[in-house]
Scaffold this active site. Structure first.
Site, short mmCIF file in Angstrom:
data_model
loop_
_atom_site.label_atom_id
_atom_site.label_comp_id
_atom_site.label_asym_id
_atom_site.label_seq_id
_atom_site.Cartn_x
_atom_site.Cartn_y
_atom_site.Cartn_z
N SER A 119 0.85 -1.19 0.00
CA SER A 119 0.00 0.00 0.00
C SER A 119 0.89 1.25 0.00
CB SER A 119 -0.95 -0.05 1.20
OG SER A 119 -2.00 0.85 1.03
N ASP A 148 -8.76 -5.99 -4.75
CA ASP A 148 -8.39 -4.85 -3.91
C ASP A 148 -9.39 -3.71 -4.14
OD1 ASP A 148 -7.22 -2.60 -2.72
OD2 ASP A 148 -5.18 -3.21 -3.25
N HIS A 151 -7.06 -5.93 -0.32
CA HIS A 151 -5.97 -4.98 -0.17
C HIS A 151 -4.87 -5.55 0.72
CE1 HIS A 151 -4.01 -1.18 -0.42
NE2 HIS A 151 -4.03 -1.00 0.87
#
Ligand SMILES: *[C@@H]1O[C@H](CO)[C@@H](O)[C@H](O)[C@H]1NC(C)=O
Ligand SMILES: *[C@@H]1O[C@H](CO)[C@@H](O)[C@H](O)[C@H]1NC(C)=O
Ligand SMILES: *[C@@H]1O[C@H](CO)[C@@H](O)[C@H](O)[C@H]1NC(C)=O
Ligand SMILES: *[C@@H]1O[C@H](CO)[C@@H](O)[C@H](O)[C@H]1NC(C)=O
Ligand SMILES: *[C@@H]1O[C@H](CO)[C@@H](O)[C@H](O)[C@H]1NC(C)=O
Ligand SMILES: *[C@@H]1O[C@H](CO)[C@@H](O)[C@H](O)[C@H]1NC(C)=O
Ligand SMILES: *[C@@H]1O[C@H](CO)[C@@H](O)[C@H](O)[C@H]1NC(C)=O
Ligand SMILES: *[C@@H]1O[C@H](CO)[C@@H](O)[C@H](O)[C@H]1NC(C)=O
Ligand SMILES: *[C@@H]1O[C@H](CO)[C@@H](O)[C@H](O)[C@H]1NC(C)=O
Ligand SMILES: *[C@@H]1O[C@H](CO)[C@@H](O)[C@H](O)[C@H]1NC(C)=O
Length: 536
Positions: free
Chosen positions: A183, A394, A434
């Site tokens: 991320s 995601d 994610h």
């Protein structure tokens, strides 16, 4: 139990360290501008007590091997500073690992340092120069120096300082340097490759939030597509499971195998009209109206401005189980705080005034130089290896942004005669959300010991229990690539029953190097990795 080649033939150095594990000893090797907050030893099995007030990462790392825990504060530009945390294990493997951060979080990520130190790495995390949760960007307001620390300065500076401490502590040169983050952590890794190519030999970048100036505005845009909640176009979150079921129904079979995993959403020819309510319907809980379908089609479409300019990739089909960005009454703070505090429009900015022009403003400021450029030639030239991946389910960072980055890097470097495959590979992970996890609908094999993943399975987990080898563990795959020249063509993902490493394995399947895809060979157990091959 597989043989763990890398960990067995590289004997742990078992360092008799040269420096004492104490504040004064560590301070003695640092120059002006870096001051040790603490340095103390922990016995094997101990819990590291996270200093109170670490808003970004309050969770303690537990069950640690014997190590020296260090915290240092480093002065940065314009009277700002950043902090770093460093675990120096007794049984050192001779290598250094930096782990990344998430969202707008400020804090030392002690939790993710835990898995790193279990491999034997001297493991570091930076607080990026501020103290906040992931979804709070208010620290950035009128503090460009803090944004610059978050953007790149704190990571690079913490790496340099930590490497110095590590080499002095063990009185040995570090053999290899690694990075692993997802991320914002993925962005930090790519930024390092671009701007500080000497820092790392190998970088693992998951779901990289690399295009800050477009991703953060898109986070507002996608929310506004489904607002206000009183509009006829609004799709209530109660309908998301209905949409998810129809997407699974159409896209699962289109990829060639009905296995509850959408392997190829990018090539799924989804017909949203199947969700349209019949004109005589009396039940609106299992179908969408025409205005709602229009919203849905926008959600699944690229963001393009009135001039036809592409601004960002779309939400992927198969992400419906992770739609917090479009389920609220206002845009997520990862979008709105960016506009308020990074772009300087202030705390009173009204998200209803959002226009596509915000992207132009973001580009002109490029807060903190956080957005990553495409020229990775210096990293390639020094022999660096880059392994990226992105979950196909995601819902926070559209999956398509990683192939886009890869294609732009390729466009930049191929004309220079650089062989991209030789230094940059990336993998799409069917059914993974994610950075970690999968929905119960998919039960996809998402675990490969990527950054952030181990703590999602349990506080003392590292590597892939039962499969501690370079075929199943991305960290070991990266080490084999850097140290032995064995580049990974695939990594086998694992799904444990109930996400419990004590339970049996439900499924394993290869995650293939782009643009290849895992295809069932037609024979053998569909839940066994050997029944699959990666094909173009
Ligand atoms: C972070 O902020 C909290 C809340 O304001 C505070 O209690 C804590 O001391 C701060 N921590 C650091 C490391 O600055
Ligand atoms: C840094 O702090 C000093 C002392 O408070 C001050 O004089 C100086 O102006 C500050 N520098 C910047 C760039 O803010
Ligand atoms: C640092 O301070 C100088 C002097 O005040 C200012 O011109 C500059 O923009 C500041 N830079 C950052 C990144 O804050
Ligand atoms: C570290 O490497 C440098 C240069 O390669 C070498 O001169 C030095 O002796 C090494 N230090 C140790 C402690 O091995
Ligand atoms: C998948 O299941 C659907 C019915 O749910 C069926 O129509 C389709 O033929 C199946 N596809 C494959 C590839 O088995
Ligand atoms: C709606 O119309 C279809 C045929 O047009 C019919 O099959 C269906 O039973 C009707 N549903 C209701 C709730 O009346
Ligand atoms: C269905 O319609 C009712 C009445 O118009 C409305 O209150 C409700 O929110 C709608 N539900 C969905 C899922 O659209
Ligand atoms: C479209 O292009 C015009 C002329 O280049 C520019 O002024 C305008 O800002 C663009 N619109 C958007 C939404 O970017
Ligand atoms: C971004 O980096 C460039 C150098 O690459 C520098 O000139 C510029 O000042 C930086 N931007 C900010 C906002 O500090
Ligand atoms: C998995 O969880 C379910 C629901 O909690 C439980 O019934 C089942 O026994 C668990 N299976 C294993 C192998 O732990």
């Amino acid at each position: 139990m597989r043989v763990n080649t890398l960990l067995s033939h590289v004997a742990l150095i078992g360092a008799a360290h040269a420096l004492e594990c104490s504040l004064s000893a560590i301070q003695s090797v640092l120059s002006l501008g870096a001051s040790v907050n603490f340095a103390y030893p922990l016995d094997a099995g101990a819990t590291f007590d996270t200093p109170s007030g670490d808003l970004g990462y309050p969770t303690d790392a537990v069950g640690l091997p014997a190590l020296c825990a260090v915290s240092v504060q480093v002065q940065s530009i314009n009277n700002s500073s950043y902090g770093l945390g460093l675990f120096l294990p007794e049984n050192w493997n001779g290598r250094f690992l930096a782990v990344g951060n998430g969202g707008f979080a400020g804090g030392i990520n002690w939790l993710d340092m835990g898995p790193g130190v279990r491999y034997g790495f001297a493991t570091m995390s930076t607080d990026t120069g501020h103290n906040s949760t992931s979804f709070d960007g208010s620290w950035a307001y009128q503090h460009p120096e803090r944004v610059e620390n978050w953007g790149h300065l704190a990571m690079h500076g913490s790496v340099v300082t930590s490497k110095l401490i590590t080499a002095q502590y063990y009185e040995k040169n570090i053999t290899y340097n690694y990075y692993a983050g997802c991320s914002t952590g993925g962005r930090q890794g790519l930024k390092e490759a671009e701007r500080y190519p000497e820092d790392f030999d190998g970088i693992i970048a998951g779901a990289p939030a690399w295009w800050t100036t477009h991703l953060q505005p898109w986070t507002n845009k996608v929310a506004l597509l489904n607002l206000p909640t009183t509009a006829a176009t609004h799709i209530p979150p109660a309908l998301f499971p209905t949409i998810a079921a129809e997407v699974l129904n159409q896209c699962d079979s289109q990829d060639g195998l009905n296995d509850t995993i959408i392997s190829d959403p990018m090539n799924c020819d989804f017909n949203a009209d199947k969700l349209l309510c019949a004109s005589n319907t009396t039940d609106n809980t299992t179908c969408l109206t025409s205005p709602q379908l229009e919203t849905l089609n926008h959600i699944y479409s690229n963001w393009v401005n009135d001039n036809g300019t592409f601004l960002f990739t779309h939400m992927q089909l198969g992400t419906e189980g992770q739609w917090p960005l479009i389920s609220g009454t206002a845009p997520n703070a990862l979008g709105s705080d960016f506009v308020k505090f990074f772009l300087g429009l202030g705390p009173d900015w009204d998200f209803n005034t959002f226009t596509d022009e915000i992207v132009n403003l973001a580009e002109s400021i490029n807060p903190g130089n956080a957005t990553v450029g495409f020229d990775l030639s210096a990293f390639e030239a020094r022999g660096g290896k880059l392994l990226a991946y992105h979950g196909l389910s995601d819902g926070l960072i559209p999956t398509g942004s990683t192939p886009y980055f890869y294609d732009r890097v390729t466009g930049e470097l191929e004309p220079k005669g650089i062989d991209i495959d030789a230094f940059f590979r990336y993998f799409l992970v069917p059914g993974m959300g994610h950075c970690t996890g999968t929905t119960a609908d998919f039960n996809a094999p998402w675990y490969f010991a990527g950054p952030n993943q181990a703590p999602a399975l349990g506080p003392e987990v590292y590597s892939v229990p039962g499969f501690q080898d370079k075929e199943h563990d991305a960290m070991l795959a990266m080490m084999a690539w850097v140290e032995e020249g064995t580049a990974p063509d695939l990594i086998i993902g694992t799904k444990f029953v109930n996400e419990s490493t004590q339970a049996e394995v439900l499924r394993q399947r290869p995650l293939c190097m782009y643009p290849k895809m895992a295809v069932y060979t037609g024979t053998g157990d569909v839940n066994a990795a050997a029944s699959w091959e990666c094909t173009a």
